[in-house]
Structures are given as structure tokens and as C-alpha cells.
Motif scaffolding. Structure first.
Motif, mmCIF file in Angstrom:
data_model
loop_
_atom_site.group_PDB
_atom_site.id
_atom_site.type_symbol
_atom_site.label_atom_id
_atom_site.label_comp_id
_atom_site.label_asym_id
_atom_site.label_seq_id
_atom_site.Cartn_x
_atom_site.Cartn_y
_atom_site.Cartn_z
ATOM 1 N N ASN A 1 0.757 -1.119 -0.032
ATOM 2 C CA ASN A 1 0.099 0.138 -0.071
ATOM 3 C C ASN A 1 0.728 1.252 0.280
ATOM 4 O OD1 ASN A 1 -2.197 -1.560 -0.148
ATOM 5 N ND2 ASN A 1 -2.841 -1.198 2.250
ATOM 6 N N ALA A 2 1.859 1.268 0.892
ATOM 7 C CA ALA A 2 2.952 2.304 0.906
ATOM 8 C C ALA A 2 3.521 2.464 -0.506
ATOM 9 C CB ALA A 2 3.641 2.341 1.927
ATOM 10 N N ILE A 3 3.925 1.320 -0.908
ATOM 11 C CA ILE A 3 4.776 1.767 -2.559
ATOM 12 C C ILE A 3 3.484 2.344 -3.375
ATOM 13 C CG2 ILE A 3 5.472 0.344 -4.448
ATOM 14 C CD1 ILE A 3 6.688 -1.568 -2.185
ATOM 15 N N ASN A 4 2.442 1.890 -3.392
ATOM 16 C CA ASN A 4 1.454 2.121 -4.248
ATOM 17 C C ASN A 4 1.012 3.778 -4.085
ATOM 18 O OD1 ASN A 4 1.162 -0.188 -5.586
ATOM 19 N ND2 ASN A 4 -0.435 -0.811 -4.312
ATOM 20 N N ASP A 5 1.268 4.326 -2.816
ATOM 21 C CA ASP A 5 1.273 5.603 -2.515
ATOM 22 C C ASP A 5 2.540 6.271 -2.513
ATOM 23 O OD1 ASP A 5 -1.448 5.835 -1.964
ATOM 24 O OD2 ASP A 5 -1.272 5.358 -0.040
ATOM 25 N N GLY A 6 3.372 5.924 -3.398
ATOM 26 C CA GLY A 6 4.820 6.623 -3.737
ATOM 27 C C GLY A 6 5.781 6.651 -2.694
ATOM 28 N N CYS A 7 5.699 5.775 -1.673
ATOM 29 C CA CYS A 7 6.884 5.637 -0.815
ATOM 30 C C CYS A 7 7.739 4.987 -1.482
ATOM 31 C CB CYS A 7 6.226 4.685 0.528
ATOM 32 S SG CYS A 7 5.152 5.768 1.530
ATOM 33 N N ASN A 8 9.268 5.063 -1.127
ATOM 34 C CA ASN A 8 10.429 4.685 -1.743
ATOM 35 C C ASN A 8 10.860 3.354 -1.003
ATOM 36 O OD1 ASN A 8 12.584 4.293 -3.484
ATOM 37 N ND2 ASN A 8 13.959 5.885 -2.331
ATOM 38 N N VAL A 9 10.085 2.165 -0.990
ATOM 39 C CA VAL A 9 10.379 1.090 -0.147
ATOM 40 C C VAL A 9 10.923 0.085 -1.125
ATOM 41 C CG1 VAL A 9 9.609 -0.445 1.705
ATOM 42 C CG2 VAL A 9 8.438 1.633 1.412
ATOM 43 N N ARG A 10 12.295 -0.402 -0.865
ATOM 44 C CA ARG A 10 12.839 -0.937 -1.700
ATOM 45 C C ARG A 10 13.229 -2.718 -1.303
ATOM 46 N NH1 ARG A 10 15.870 1.797 -5.083
ATOM 47 N NH2 ARG A 10 15.014 3.839 -5.511
ATOM 48 N N GLY A 11 12.682 -2.994 -0.219
ATOM 49 C CA GLY A 11 12.896 -4.419 0.575
ATOM 50 C C GLY A 11 12.079 -4.559 1.737
ATOM 51 N N TYR A 12 11.890 -5.958 2.119
ATOM 52 C CA TYR A 12 11.417 -6.455 3.246
ATOM 53 C C TYR A 12 12.034 -7.728 3.835
ATOM 54 C CZ TYR A 12 7.827 -8.428 6.220
ATOM 55 O OH TYR A 12 7.193 -8.993 7.149
ATOM 56 N N MET A 13 12.575 -7.428 4.942
ATOM 57 C CA MET A 13 13.049 -8.694 5.397
ATOM 58 C C MET A 13 12.300 -9.141 6.901
ATOM 59 S SD MET A 13 16.183 -8.736 3.637
ATOM 60 C CE MET A 13 15.299 -7.615 2.247
ATOM 61 N N TYR A 14 11.831 -10.247 6.826
ATOM 62 C CA TYR A 14 11.404 -10.927 7.936
ATOM 63 C C TYR A 14 12.127 -11.106 9.110
ATOM 64 C CZ TYR A 14 8.306 -13.647 10.698
ATOM 65 O OH TYR A 14 7.492 -14.255 11.789
ATOM 66 N N TRP A 15 11.574 -11.104 10.140
ATOM 67 C CA TRP A 15 12.345 -11.423 11.450
ATOM 68 C C TRP A 15 11.386 -12.624 11.983
ATOM 69 C CZ3 TRP A 15 16.798 -10.224 13.707
ATOM 70 C CH2 TRP A 15 17.386 -10.966 14.761
ATOM 71 N N SER A 16 12.023 -13.701 12.018
ATOM 72 C CA SER A 16 13.387 -14.334 11.930
ATOM 73 C C SER A 16 13.549 -15.475 10.744
ATOM 74 C CB SER A 16 14.193 -14.315 13.010
ATOM 75 O OG SER A 16 15.463 -14.695 12.728
ATOM 76 N N LEU A 17 14.579 -15.738 10.198
ATOM 77 C CA LEU A 17 14.738 -16.721 9.450
ATOM 78 C C LEU A 17 14.565 -18.257 10.386
ATOM 79 C CD1 LEU A 17 15.652 -18.604 6.935
ATOM 80 C CD2 LEU A 17 17.959 -18.346 7.984
ATOM 81 N N ILE A 18 15.005 -18.416 11.460
ATOM 82 C CA ILE A 18 15.118 -19.401 12.237
ATOM 83 C C ILE A 18 14.461 -18.809 13.935
ATOM 84 C CG2 ILE A 18 16.500 -20.958 10.952
ATOM 85 C CD1 ILE A 18 18.866 -20.152 12.796
ATOM 86 N N ASP A 19 14.311 -19.810 14.502
ATOM 87 C CA ASP A 19 14.165 -19.621 16.067
ATOM 88 C C ASP A 19 15.291 -19.299 16.424
ATOM 89 O OD1 ASP A 19 11.383 -20.030 16.025
ATOM 90 O OD2 ASP A 19 11.803 -22.229 16.702
ATOM 91 N N ASN A 20 15.369 -18.155 17.746
ATOM 92 C CA ASN A 20 16.730 -17.700 18.148
ATOM 93 C C ASN A 20 16.855 -17.597 19.812
ATOM 94 O OD1 ASN A 20 15.697 -15.073 18.352
ATOM 95 N ND2 ASN A 20 15.672 -14.976 16.170
ATOM 96 N N PHE A 21 17.750 -17.016 20.190
ATOM 97 C CA PHE A 21 17.821 -16.429 21.552
ATOM 98 C C PHE A 21 17.140 -15.131 21.654
ATOM 99 C CE2 PHE A 21 19.853 -14.104 24.903
ATOM 100 C CZ PHE A 21 19.576 -14.832 25.894
#
Length: 494
Positions: free
Chosen positions: A431-451
Motif C-alpha cells: 500500500n505504501a509503495i502504491n502511495d509513492g513511498c520509496n520502499v525497496r525491500g522487506y526482511m522478515y524476522w526471523s529466518l529461524i528460532d533464536n535466543f
């Protein structure tokens, strides 16, 4: 009574609009184009202390979190440590297999400073540590996965903390020396660097409230010095990179800032709250004027004088440093998890002095919001859309990468709520990209379970479950892996 209103920032104007979440509390309507740009980056994120283990392997030195978990186990919910964690130091190939299965384009991970310089100083340079990250980066490159490397993700070398850590101005040169070592060893392949992860969190918690290491009670004083030295260290490393490395390496450098979105029907109050949360570090870096947000400068100076001080508790960024810091980032990395409603505090909050007392706002939640296992985590995708629009309008639409965003649960493989959270927040980004926001990527937290820091292993954020009791630490895909992989492959939400 809570106001079920959130703010949309568009075309330089702030418009109030009522929007309730749907009954499940974790959906967001689509707006505009349903497909992500073809060059949009999808990835996942981890941090060294949380997954690597090998806490003293191959000459690694003691980190701040090694010392904290070993000597203050009562501060961790399950009294565990990151000594072994998911054992990624010895089992990176298992992580690589998960990355390949997900088909991510990018992998954000952090480097342990004390694995490179065991005592924090170049005199202790450890080739084993350097080789480990070379191996990680080479394997990522061989599989067409681009690294996003964080230089410091909470785990400062203990020897540096012994002389003050982030509160010592010597830290600036110590960090630049470390950064140069990373540029020299990895800059030919790493094209996206993040200097520090969530400075406001580690400064407030570690140097103000004493909840995190180094457990310094310096609220409203030392935590502000910590932020100041972090900004200066970041900017100094950036300037060195641009002058000595950029022409041959051509990479980008940013910083990861964490922030909730502050929801109110009073646009001025929202703006003020966002300056205290996001703007504390973003304003000096990305605003046209530079320096700390004016509202913070004036309010903290006024509060300091009322306390009988002769100067403000907020450090003064002189003209030289203001100039060095302003513009010293090629992108803003944003870590977003949740939001809060805000209102003027009815009575003084926090100790005096403290960030909370200066902030002077009460926070609340909508009872309809779905909550994760973490006590603080509620699903508010509207907040991510709004914060991205705030960045667009406040900081001249600087390039943004969402470097953390995730959901905690008990660890079931059928993680329906994680999929809902992931889908709704990806929708917020689109939605933000469609409204002109300069968002280039998304990283989900996290790949694996962690401490998970003070929560230990009691909450799970991973797309992949890790069998922490097994000597081989098997990774098992949760249902969310299939969902996220389909989004990555198609660039479409379903």
C-alpha cells in the motif's frame, strides 16, 4: 476511551481517517496495484548472538551479552544463554538450505565484533573469525543471495564496554577501525551495510533503565550520550567509506532504527511523538536542517533548567558534527513490529530525569488488536503503512528497507497467526509503495528460532523451527515458509 483513528500521510498533508481492523484483528485492505515491483527485495534477518553459538570458539572474545547471560541468569526468563543457540557458527549450511528453500533474494545477518577483534581492538585481529564470515558471504554469493550485513547488533565486545562502551567518545574511533576491517575483508561482495541495529533501544535499555547490558542507571543522561556517540560513530564510518572505499566497492550504508507508529486524532501530538521515537536518530541523518528534532531540543533543555542544571541533558550537536551526520546514510532501515495509541500524560511518568519523563505521553492499545506471545507485540499493520508514509513526507522520500518485522508464538508448525501477520504487513508495504513511498525491500524476522534476548527461548519468531534440545539443531519449516516463498516467487499477495 480509545480513539480508533490512525493517521495517513500523503502528498505532504496529514489526514485523519477512521479504520478499524477486521474481526480477526490482523487484516489490512489492499490499495491499488496488487504486485510488488520486479526489483523489490525479499529476505529474512538474523543476528549473530541470537543464532551463532560458538561463544568462545576459535578465539572469539567475550561480548556484552556473553557476560550478561553468564553472570546475571535471573535477568533471562528461562535462565538460558546464547552460548550454543541454533549453533549457526557450526551449522550455517543448514541455514543456507533454509534460505535456498525460501528463495529469498537477500539475507540480513550481523557480524560479531568480538569474533573479528576478540578484545575489541585491531591488535587482537582473529583470522578464524574473519574466515567464518568470508565463508558465509561466499556461500550466499554462490547461491545468488545478496548479504545485508549489520556491523553491531547489540553484542558489543566486553573489553570495549569496560572502558565505557557507547558512553565513551573513544568509541567513535574504535568503531571506525572495526568498520574499516569489515570493508577491507568483505566490501568486494557486500554492497549493503547497516552500522547499528536499534540504537534507541540499546541506549535506553542498557544505559538508561539498566534492563539490558551494561546495566547502567543513567536515564535521561547516559542514554542520551549513548545515542549521540552512536550517531557520530555511524557518520564517521560512513564518511570513511565514501572517501576510501566507495569508488572501488560501490556499496550503500544505512542504519536500522526501530519505531512504533504513534496513533492519535491530534496530528501535532502524533508528529511530536514520532520525533521522540523515530526522529531522535532519523532527524539528524535525513532531515533538511539536521541536528536533533527541535521539539526534543527545546523540551529537554527546558526540563533540564527546571531541574537546576546549567546545560541541557541532551548533548549539543555543534556545527561540525551536525554537518558530518546530516546525509550520512544512503537508506533508512526500519524495524517495525507494532504501534500504540498516544495521549498527553495525565501525571508525570518515569523517573526524573528519563526519556519517559521528557516524552510525557501515555500509551495504550486497542483491545481488538491481536497479540503475539510477546507481551508488547500487537498486530497493527496500519502502523507500518503510516510510518512508511511519515518517512516519505518527513525525510524527502529517502530509500527504505524494512529490515525487521515479525510475529512471536509458542512454536507450532501450523503458524496461522504468523501467516496473517506476514500477509497484512506485506500488504501495508505494498500500500505504501502504491502511495509513492520509496520502499525497496522487506526482511522478515526471523529466518529461524533464536535466543530472543531477555525472553531466552520462551518465544519463537522463526519461519523455521529449531530443535534446541537436539545436538544437530534440526531446522523444520513452518507453514509460513510456503506462504512467504510463494509471495517471493510471484511478487503477489494471496
Amino acid at each position: 476511551m480509545l480513539l480508533f483513528v490512525y493517521l495517513i500521510f500523503c502528498s505532504g498533508l496529514i489526514v485523519s481517517q477512521c479504520r478499524l481492523t477486521t474481526e480477526d484483528g490482523c487484516n489490512l485492505p489492499a490499495k491499488g496495484n496488487s504486485k510488488f515491483p520486479s526489483n523489490f527485495s525479499f529476505g529474512v534477518a538474523t543476528a549473530a548472538y541470537q543464532i551463532e553459538g560458538g561463544w568462545n570458539a576459535d578465539g572469539k572474545g567475550l561480548s556484552l551479552w556473553d557476560d550478561f547471560t553468564h553472570n546475571y541468569p535471573h535477568m533471562i526468563d528461562d535462565k538460558t544463554t546464547g552460548d550454543v543457540a541454533a549453533d549457526s557458527y557450526h551449522r550455517f549450511d543448514q541455514d543456507l538450505a533454509a534460505l535456498k528453500e525460501l528463495k529469498v533474494t537477500h539475507y540480513r545477518f550481523s557480524i560479531s565484533w568480538s569474533r573479528i577483534f576478540p578484545n575489541g581492538d585491531i591488535s587482537s585481529r582473529n583470522q578464524y573469525g574473519i574466515d567464518y564470515y568470508n565463508n558465509v558471504i561466499d556461500k550466499l554469493e554462490a547461491n545468488d543471495i545478496q548479504p545485508i550485513v549489520t556491523m553491531v547488533h547489540f553484542d558489543l565486545p566486553y573489553e570495549i564496554q569496560k572502558i565505557g562502551g557507547f558512553a565513551n567518545p573513544l568509541f567513535i574511533n574504535q568503531f571506525v577501525t572495526y568498520a574499516i576491517e569489515l570493508f577491507n575483508n568483505y566490501g568486494d561482495r557486500v554492497k549493503t551495510w547497516i552500522t547499528f541495529n536499534e540504537p534507541l533501544l540499546y541506549c535506553k535499555s542498557g544505559y538508561g533503565e539498566a534492563n539490558y547490558p551494561p546495566q547502567i542507571h543513567g536515564a535521561g543522561l547516559i542514554d542520551y550520550i549513548c545515542v549521540d556517540n552512536t550517531l557520530k560513530a555511524h557518520a564517521a564510518a560512513y564518511r570513511v567509506y565514501k572517501s576510501k572505499f566507495f569508488n572501488t566497492q560501490g556499496g550503500k550504508i544505512g542504519i536500522s532504527l526501530d519505531s512504533q507508529f504513534s496513533i492519535s486524532n491530534d496530528t501535532a501530538l502524533t508528529h511530536r511523538a514520532m520525533q521522540y521515537n523515530l526522529g531522535f536518530l532519523a532527524h539528524p541523518l535525513f532531515s533538511k536542517s539536521g541536528g536533533y528534532p527541535e521539539v526534543m531540543v527545546e523540551e529537554i533543555r527546558r526540563n533540564s533548567l527546571k531541574e537546576g542544571r546549567i546545560t541541557s541533558r541532551l548533548p549539543d550537536l555543534d556545527g561540525k558534527w551536525k554537518h558530518i551526520i546530516k546525509g550520512s546514510a544512503d537508506f533508512l532501515a526500519i524495524n517495525y513490529y507494532t504501534s500504540r495509541y498516544i495521549s498527553r500524560a495525565e501525571k508525570p511518568i518515569g523517573e526524573n530525569p528519563s526519556f519517559e519523563r521528557d516524552y510525557d505521553l501515555d500509551e495504550s492499545i486497542d483491545p481488538k488488536w491481536k497479540r503475539g506471545l510477546s507481551r508488547w507485540l500487537y498486530c497493527v499493520p496500519e502502523g507500518l503503512e503510516s510510518i512508511l508514509k511519515f518517512i516519505r513526507d518527513e525525510y524527502d522520500n529517502v530509500e527504505v528497507i524494512v529490515t525487521e518485522n515479525g510475529w512471536s508464538d509458542k512454536g507450532d508448525l501450523e503458524d496461522i497467526e504468523r501467516i496473517q501477520y506476514l500477509k497484512s504487513h506485506l500488504q501495508a508495504v505494498l500500500n505504501a509503495i502504491n502511495d509513492g513511498c520509496n520502499v525497496r525491500g522487506y526482511m522478515y524476522w526471523s529466518l529461524i528460532d533464536n535466543f530472543e534476548w531477555q525472553r531466552g527461548y520462551t518465544v519463537k519468531f522463526g519461519l523455521y523451527s529449531v530443535n534446541m534440545t537436539s545436538p544437530t539443531k534440526e531446522r523444520t519449516a513452518r507453514n509460513s515458509v510456503g506462504y512467504y516463498r510463494k509471495v517471493i516467487e510471484t511478487h503477489l499477495l494471496s
